[in-house]
Design an enzyme around this catalytic site. Sequence first.
Site, PDB file in Angstrom:
ATOM      1  N   LYS A 155     -13.227 -47.170-138.971  1.00  0.00           N
ATOM      2  CA  LYS A 155     -14.173 -47.514-137.973  1.00  0.00           C
ATOM      3  C   LYS A 155     -14.537 -48.915-138.029  1.00  0.00           C
ATOM      4  CE  LYS A 155     -17.196 -47.490-134.797  1.00  0.00           C
ATOM      5  NZ  LYS A 155     -18.461 -46.705-135.019  1.00  0.00           N
TER       6      LYS A 155
ATOM      7  N   THR B  36     -22.679 -44.736-137.590  1.00  0.00           N
ATOM      8  CA  THR B  36     -21.759 -45.760-138.404  1.00  0.00           C
ATOM      9  C   THR B  36     -22.609 -46.372-139.387  1.00  0.00           C
ATOM     10  OG1 THR B  36     -20.707 -46.396-136.405  1.00  0.00           O
ATOM     11  CG2 THR B  36     -20.547 -48.058-138.249  1.00  0.00           C
TER      12      THR B  36
ATOM     13  N   LEU C 170     -27.286 -41.331-135.596  1.00  0.00           N
ATOM     14  CA  LEU C 170     -28.426 -42.160-135.717  1.00  0.00           C
ATOM     15  C   LEU C 170     -28.077 -43.602-136.126  1.00  0.00           C
ATOM     16  CD1 LEU C 170     -29.953 -39.235-137.749  1.00  0.00           C
ATOM     17  CD2 LEU C 170     -31.050 -40.203-135.556  1.00  0.00           C
TER      18      LEU C 170
END
Length: 303
Positions: free
Chosen positions: A181, A105, A77
């Site tokens: 990330k 993220t 999402l």
Amino acid sequence: MTSEKTADAVPKQPAVAVLGTGIMGSGMARSLLRAGLDVRVWNRTHAKAAPLAADGATVADTAAEAVRGADVVLTMLNDSTAVAAALTAASDGLHRGQVLLQSSTVGPEATAELAQRAADLGLVYLDAPVSGTRQPAEQGTLTVFVSGPSAARAVTGPVLDAIGQRTVWVAEEAGAASRLKLVVNAWVINMVGGVAECLNLAEGLGVDPQSFLDVMKGGPLDSAYLHGKSAAVLTGDLTPSFALSTALKDTRLILEAAGRSGVRLDLTEASAARFERAEAAGHGDEDMIATYYAGRPTEKDGG
């Protein structure tokens, strides 16, 4: 530790509920279906999930219906608010011991909050953001960064093999994958800004952009990314592989994390300003290379 995609047989293929079927979620769902997994999908806007029925997915009307009986719940999402809302909507269908593969993220701070929320629901939380855009999601060639309890590897192995060509198990601690990330995304964001600014400068100086690309081709500074993003601008095909508005959201997460750690990121701050101008000019739903429009002489003020 890194694992490559394997063809090893597994005793039981897990049932997977995919919450969020935007650009990335729909591609990941199709990759799971090609691998032969039982896939249920849900999206707040039902019309975005409906096309996956033709690929073999069960399209649920509610999040609770999607997760009921699933072994793994995969969330893809836009942000932590959307993930939290989806978990609330799914709560009646969740059961203790389910694995939550949280691939949105959201940044380290929100990851900690979501991990606690998952614990309160009795879920096994895996922090599992991915590196890649539309095409890798559709092809099952993402890189997946995972942190969380190693005991969840067995049930999630077929899922990770289906969505990615590479899984990097970062640590047992939730949040470690999200931190990695953000570092990867900082590289991507600054790369796309570099491509956009070179094209801007070529335009401003009256240089044929193709001559710049030809000079770079085959040299030590060449990259497929340079040519792919340049082609998007030069052909005018800005179909999003990664939407500019999403890139802006991720850029803000990077800057927030950097600020908390005492690091100053001048290039990333400049990238955020460009994304903001391009979004204000109406390019938010286009590919992130639309940051190019923030630097054109005729749109230097974002108009």
